[in-house]
Design a protein around this motif. Structure first.
Motif, PDB file in Angstrom:
ATOM      1  N   PHE A 692     -29.992  23.549 -22.770  1.00 18.89           N
ATOM      2  CA  PHE A 692     -30.320  23.722 -21.437  1.00 18.89           C
ATOM      3  C   PHE A 692     -29.078  24.009 -20.713  1.00 18.89           C
ATOM      4  N   ALA A 693     -27.684  23.567 -21.174  1.00 13.95           N
ATOM      5  CA  ALA A 693     -26.665  24.278 -20.754  1.00 13.95           C
ATOM      6  C   ALA A 693     -26.366  25.636 -20.731  1.00 13.95           C
ATOM      7  N   ASP A 694     -27.004  26.332 -21.799  1.00  8.93           N
ATOM      8  CA  ASP A 694     -27.282  27.818 -21.684  1.00  8.93           C
ATOM      9  C   ASP A 694     -28.036  28.478 -20.782  1.00  8.93           C
ATOM     10  N   ILE A 695     -29.075  27.699 -20.226  1.00  8.11           N
ATOM     11  CA  ILE A 695     -29.817  28.076 -19.270  1.00  8.11           C
ATOM     12  C   ILE A 695     -29.126  28.121 -17.881  1.00  8.11           C
ATOM     13  N   VAL A 696     -28.318  27.130 -17.783  1.00  9.02           N
ATOM     14  CA  VAL A 696     -27.601  27.026 -16.546  1.00  9.02           C
ATOM     15  C   VAL A 696     -26.451  27.882 -16.536  1.00  9.02           C
ATOM     16  N   ARG A 697     -25.784  28.246 -17.752  1.00 12.14           N
ATOM     17  CA  ARG A 697     -24.585  29.201 -17.717  1.00 12.14           C
ATOM     18  C   ARG A 697     -25.364  30.693 -17.362  1.00 12.14           C
ATOM     19  N   ARG A 698     -26.490  30.949 -17.582  1.00 15.32           N
ATOM     20  CA  ARG A 698     -26.999  32.145 -17.258  1.00 15.32           C
ATOM     21  C   ARG A 698     -27.278  32.103 -15.975  1.00 15.32           C
ATOM     22  N   GLY A 699     -27.311  30.945 -15.351  1.00 14.94           N
ATOM     23  CA  GLY A 699     -27.810  31.086 -13.865  1.00 14.94           C
ATOM     24  C   GLY A 699     -29.298  31.128 -13.474  1.00 14.94           C
ATOM     25  N   ASP A 700     -30.152  30.670 -14.780  1.00 17.08           N
ATOM     26  CA  ASP A 700     -31.701  30.369 -14.631  1.00 17.08           C
ATOM     27  C   ASP A 700     -31.937  28.878 -13.973  1.00 17.08           C
ATOM     28  N   THR A 701     -33.059  29.067 -13.606  1.00 21.01           N
ATOM     29  CA  THR A 701     -33.629  27.761 -13.293  1.00 21.01           C
ATOM     30  C   THR A 701     -34.134  26.923 -14.383  1.00 21.01           C
ATOM     31  N   LEU A 702     -33.853  25.746 -14.359  1.00 22.87           N
ATOM     32  CA  LEU A 702     -34.148  24.685 -15.448  1.00 22.87           C
ATOM     33  C   LEU A 702     -35.460  24.515 -14.917  1.00 22.87           C
ATOM     34  N   GLY A 703     -36.336  24.030 -16.117  1.00 26.34           N
ATOM     35  CA  GLY A 703     -37.782  23.668 -15.882  1.00 26.34           C
ATOM     36  C   GLY A 703     -38.022  22.304 -16.063  1.00 26.34           C
ATOM     37  N   PRO A 704     -39.317  22.177 -15.993  1.00 25.13           N
ATOM     38  CA  PRO A 704     -39.721  20.585 -15.984  1.00 25.13           C
ATOM     39  C   PRO A 704     -39.372  19.950 -17.451  1.00 25.13           C
ATOM     40  N   ASP A 705     -38.999  20.714 -18.452  1.00 24.21           N
ATOM     41  CA  ASP A 705     -38.830  20.175 -19.658  1.00 24.21           C
ATOM     42  C   ASP A 705     -37.496  19.623 -19.835  1.00 24.21           C
ATOM     43  N   VAL A 706     -36.408  19.915 -18.781  1.00 22.01           N
ATOM     44  CA  VAL A 706     -35.190  19.256 -18.745  1.00 22.01           C
ATOM     45  C   VAL A 706     -35.342  17.745 -18.799  1.00 22.01           C
ATOM     46  N   SER A 707     -36.516  17.320 -18.045  1.00 19.10           N
ATOM     47  CA  SER A 707     -36.572  15.823 -18.208  1.00 19.10           C
ATOM     48  C   SER A 707     -36.398  15.034 -19.487  1.00 19.10           C
ATOM     49  N   LEU A 708     -36.431  16.000 -20.574  1.00 22.88           N
ATOM     50  CA  LEU A 708     -36.562  15.187 -22.041  1.00 22.88           C
ATOM     51  C   LEU A 708     -34.976  14.934 -22.264  1.00 22.88           C
ATOM     52  N   LEU A 709     -33.984  15.574 -21.745  1.00 25.17           N
ATOM     53  CA  LEU A 709     -32.598  15.099 -21.659  1.00 25.17           C
ATOM     54  C   LEU A 709     -32.553  13.734 -21.143  1.00 25.17           C
ATOM     55  N   LYS A 710     -33.125  13.449 -19.984  1.00 25.59           N
ATOM     56  CA  LYS A 710     -32.943  12.323 -19.412  1.00 25.59           C
ATOM     57  C   LYS A 710     -33.371  10.930 -20.244  1.00 25.59           C
ATOM     58  N   ILE A 711     -34.730  11.357 -20.737  1.00 28.50           N
ATOM     59  CA  ILE A 711     -35.419  10.333 -21.412  1.00 28.50           C
ATOM     60  C   ILE A 711     -34.694   9.909 -22.591  1.00 28.50           C
ATOM     61  N   TRP A 712     -34.202  11.115 -23.382  1.00 33.99           N
ATOM     62  CA  TRP A 712     -33.673  10.859 -24.737  1.00 33.99           C
ATOM     63  C   TRP A 712     -32.000  10.241 -24.721  1.00 33.99           C
ATOM     64  N   GLY A 713     -31.497  10.735 -23.556  1.00 33.62           N
ATOM     65  CA  GLY A 713     -30.006  10.660 -23.341  1.00 33.62           C
ATOM     66  C   GLY A 713     -29.855   9.012 -22.824  1.00 33.62           C
ATOM     67  N   THR A 714     -30.690   8.572 -22.137  1.00 29.62           N
ATOM     68  CA  THR A 714     -30.616   7.159 -21.437  1.00 29.62           C
ATOM     69  C   THR A 714     -31.216   6.226 -22.661  1.00 29.62           C
ATOM     70  N   GLU A 715     -31.951   6.563 -23.183  1.00 29.63           N
ATOM     71  CA  GLU A 715     -32.872   5.573 -24.152  1.00 29.63           C
ATOM     72  C   GLU A 715     -31.940   5.243 -25.295  1.00 29.63           C
ATOM     73  N   THR A 716     -31.190   6.518 -25.833  1.00 25.11           N
ATOM     74  CA  THR A 716     -30.119   6.248 -26.819  1.00 25.11           C
ATOM     75  C   THR A 716     -28.932   5.359 -26.380  1.00 25.11           C
ATOM     76  N   PHE A 717     -28.372   5.595 -25.064  1.00 20.44           N
ATOM     77  CA  PHE A 717     -27.428   5.076 -24.339  1.00 20.44           C
ATOM     78  C   PHE A 717     -27.982   3.533 -24.401  1.00 20.44           C
ATOM     79  N   ALA A 718     -29.098   3.160 -24.194  1.00 22.53           N
ATOM     80  CA  ALA A 718     -29.466   1.660 -24.224  1.00 22.53           C
ATOM     81  C   ALA A 718     -29.413   1.318 -25.587  1.00 22.53           C
ATOM     82  N   ARG A 719     -29.961   1.947 -26.461  1.00 22.39           N
ATOM     83  CA  ARG A 719     -30.007   1.320 -27.799  1.00 22.39           C
ATOM     84  C   ARG A 719     -28.812   1.077 -28.373  1.00 22.39           C
ATOM     85  N   LEU A 720     -27.677   1.987 -27.903  1.00 21.33           N
ATOM     86  CA  LEU A 720     -26.377   1.659 -28.321  1.00 21.33           C
ATOM     87  C   LEU A 720     -25.667   0.588 -27.670  1.00 21.33           C
TER      88      LEU A 720
END
Length: 781
Positions: A692-720
């Motif tokens: 997803f960072a590569d998309i940002v670097r190219r200056g392209d627009t993030l799609g709705p699939d970026v929501s998966l980062l929020k889900i996986w990132g925060t739930e992984t942090f919660a488990r830790l």
């Protein structure tokens, strides 16, 4: 580091595209999934006619150098083909035979044998089983000794795939306490083959060598240097199997999503049921993680600096591919209902193939056990000062053409400044700093001209491109810099630059930069949190002003703010989203009441804001009336990539390891397995984040699939954070820093910080809804 595309890169991409097109065309025309049933009935591992056609396409020799008869291409190219074969669960032994070809290519003196393998004249497999992978295997399974006229072999070789049709084997043996490779024909005297039928209808073989006599030409190579070649081929086979499993998971996932859209129960498509939508999204996340990891490992396969790094990467790819394929195929059966359990449903073919390949070259438990003993998962980061930055005086220069600067030079400048200027005792704060605690840092950045890195230079910012902005934020996170009340910088400024009037920009931007006005966000309401479009706060036009009444809640640090940007309803006509407008409100006026809310930790981080007949000048409306929803929505997508950043979880892993070692828990097997699986989750989050960072670097627009980062990132942090509480034992619920030996760890702060992470920025349930609708196109309920 961001790589600049070269002519060779473009050529590689063209070759990859051509190979993919070729594999798709061949699979579509020749590899119907239903053909597997006929192979099962014939009790045959694969179709030899299909295999010869694959050889004619040159696939076996993809990674073999051109001067030895191969195509001389990268591992990525072979991975592309393996992935497409996985989509049609092709049983043909491309991975096994191409591994044998790659191994032979290390020893050019065996080119005649190699050419027979590449052309399909000879079906050759090599024993790549690791010690412990099969029950009863040992470190040195085959023993070789010199005898007159040749060699004698004794021992066993495990895990030969498609063994019913393989012509011969490359056997690794111990010859005079040194490694040796032998070519052993299937019909050699003294060789016996025990076949075991696998779940997918193929046959695995155990080869027993009992005084097998071989002539001198059967010795392919000898010497301890062989280990490098064997390790390379084993890692290649592991990664190619991972790519195959990703393709398998992708296709059975698509089959299942299509079924959810058409299968009806209770008068509705079952894909409209939220329970199934959320389960489908979790499968999508696993598929995306596996794809990101495998793509990353394939792209770097030839560049790994050492054997250990390549082993680590290939094993990580296999672990995630195992997890994704097994979960998705199991859930596919469940979502298909009773039909999914029948032989006539293709889903079963995917299930059985996933079971077989997830067990090969390391199942998940086997790989986790190996990772438990590895220190390479999170190597200690060494922070080195770039002397050239100091020598050139770049730290003292506030105005630069940042985008013209090399990315690594820019990173060094930012890192050196943060490391030298931000107080060590304030790093990685246990709670969100209040304005009076962090104001000094805000003003320091303001003085340097760095407080608004993403703003254009003409508005007082650094004018960073998305790529440079990403580096700036990554370095902030790495250094553990506390987040100041920055809504003015992150939200209001960009909003006014894009949608505001010239007067609004002149009025507000300078004071935001100077820290004279501090902003908070007025979005959520008591009954409009994740469902923000149902907000009730109302703004009624009254001459040259609006009168606003309503209540906002979960407003972060509103007690420190001088202003609030706010969504309010200005029309009740049409869809709920169509009647919302965007306002800027001065909080220092009659009718505004702010009540802090204590969180679970006892800190007053959030507030309720009551608006009773608050008068707002008409020139404080941003954009057109009733068009505030589109403005607010645009501000959120970019936020989600940073909410899903791996930095928070990486820090939690390090604190957890410190705690575990100090408390004596680290050596316990149960703890190490839990920690290792969570580490793998964090590493795979990082791989996905980079896509997803590569998309940002190219200056392209993030799609709705970026929501998966929020889900996986925060739930992984919660488990830790939960494992941290568990690891602390009886002191796990103690407030503040706990002393363990010679170290201190604030356990509860991590736990408390993880709780709201899955809620703010749109709860994870809402994020799942976004993916279900915007990515999977599942039907509405």
């Amino acid at each position: 580091m961001v790589q600049v595309a070269t002519e060779s890169d473009e050529s590689e991409h063209e070759i990859i595209d051509m190979l993919r097109d070729s594999a798709v065309s061949f699979s579509t025309g020749n590899l119907e999934v239903s053909r597997l049933r006929e192979l099962h009935d014939k009790k045959c591992s694969f179709d030899k006619t299909i295999w010869r056609e694959m050889c004619e396409l040159g696939w076996v020799g993809i990674t073999v150098p051109e001067n030895l008869g191969g195509l001389g291409l990268s591992a990525t190219c072979l991975g592309v083909v393996a992935r497409e074969l996985g989509k049609v669960v092709a049983p043909e032994p491309l991975i096994e035979v191409s591994s044998a070809a790659t191994l032979l290519s290390y020893f050019p003196e065996n080119q005649d044998l190699l050419l027979k393998v590449i052309t399909g004249e000879l079906l050759l497999s090599c024993g790549l089983v690791e010690a412990g992978e099969y029950i009863g295997t040992k470190e040195e399974a085959v023993d070789a000794s010199s005898v007159p006229g040749g060699y004698q072999l004794n021992g066993q070789v495990f895990g030969i795939s498609s063994a019913d049709l393989i012509d011969g084997y490359i056997v690794c043996a111990d010859l005079k306490k040194s490694l040796a490779l032998f070519y052993v024909e299937r019909d050699c005297a003294g060789l016996s083959l025990h076949l075991t039928e696998c779940a997918d209808g193929t046959y695995s073989g155990k080869v027993t060598l009992n005084n097998v006599q071989l002539d001198e030409t059967s010795l392919l190579a000898a010497g301890d240097s062989l280990q490098e070649a064997i390790d390379h081929v084993r890692d290649q086979a592991r990664v190619m199997t991972s790519a195959y499993l990703v393709g398998l998971a992708e296709n059975v996932f698509d089959i299942t999503i299509d079924y959810l859209k058409v299968r009806k129960q209770f008068g509705s498509a079952i894909g409209s049921f939220q329970a199934l939508q959320h389960r489908a999204v979790d499968l999508f996340i696993q598929k995306s993680l596996a794809s990101a990891v495998v793509d990353e490992v394939l792209s770097e396969f030839e560049q790994f600096p050492n054997v250990q790094d390549r082993l680590h990467a290939s094993s990580r790819a296999k672990y995630r591919a195992n997890e994704a394929a097994l979960l998705i195929t199991r859930e596919a059966v469940q979502m298909h209902g009773g039909m999914g359990y029948t032989e006539e449903c293709d889903v079963g073919l995917y299930v059985n193939r996933a079971l077989v390949l997830s067990a090969k070259y390391g199942n998940s438990s086997f790989l986790v056990e190996k990772f438990c003993d590895s220190s390479a998962m999170f190597p200690s980061e060494v922070i080195e000062s770039d002397e050239s930055v100091l020598e050139e005086g770049l730290l003292d220069t506030d105005e630069q053409n940042w985008d013209a600067m090399d990315d690594e030079k820019f990173r060094s400048i930012v890192r050196n400044f943060f490391e030298s200027e931000y107080p060590t005792e304030m790093r990685y704060p246990s709670k969100r700093p209040r304005w009076n605690q962090i104001k000094f840092w805000y003003l320091k950045l303001s003085e340097k001209g760095w407080v608004a890195p993403a703003w254009p230079t003409e508005h007082g910012g650094m004018g960073l491109s998305p790529a440079k902005m990403l580096i700036f934020i990554e370095e902030q996170e790495r250094c553990g810099i506390g987040r100041s009340p920055d809504m003015g910088i992150q939200m209001v400024g960009p909003l006014l630059i894009k949608h505001g009037t010239a007067d609004q920009r002149a009025r507000y931007l300078p004071k935001i930069l100077a820290g004279e006005e501090v902003w908070c966000q007025g979005y959520s309401e008591p009954n409009a949190g994740s469902d923000l479009a149902s907000l009730k706060t109302e703004a009624i036009a009254n001459g040259d002003e609006f009168i606003i009444n309503g209540q906002k809640t979960w407003t972060t640090l509103a007690q420190d703010a001088s202003h609030m940007f706010c969504l309010a309803r200005t029309s009740k006509e049409g869809k709920p989203q169509e009647g919302i407008s965007f306002f800027l409100i001065d909080l220092d006026q009659p009718g505004v009441t702010i009540r802090p809310i204590k969180n679970l930790a006892g800190d007053e981080e959030f507030c309720e804001v009551f608006l009773d007949d608050v008068r707002v000048p008409a020139d404080c409306l941003v954009g057109a009336i009733n068009e505030g929803w589109a403005i607010a929505k645009a501000l959120l997508s970019f936020e989600r990539i940073f909410i899903g950043s791996p930095k928070q979880s990486q820090y939690a892993v390090k604190r957890l390891e410190v705690l575990a070692k100090a408390s004596g828990v680290f050596q316990k097997n149960t703890f190490r397995e839990k920690l290792t699986r969570l580490k793998l989750n964090v590493l795979d989050l990082e791989s996905t984040y980079q896509q997803f960072a590569d998309i940002v670097r190219r200056g392209d627009t993030l799609g709705p699939d970026v929501s998966l980062l929020k889900i996986w990132g925060t739930e992984t942090f919660a488990r830790l954070s939960e494992l941290m509480v568990e690891t602390a034992g009886a002191e796990g619920a103690s407030i503040g820093k706990i002393v363990f030996g010679d170290t201190e760890v604030d356990v509860m702060s991590q736990f408390y910080n993880a709780r709201p992470a899955t809620i703010y920025g749109g709860s994870n349930e809402i994020q799942r809804n976004i993916i279900a609708k915007g990515v999977l196109n599942l039907p509405k309920n």
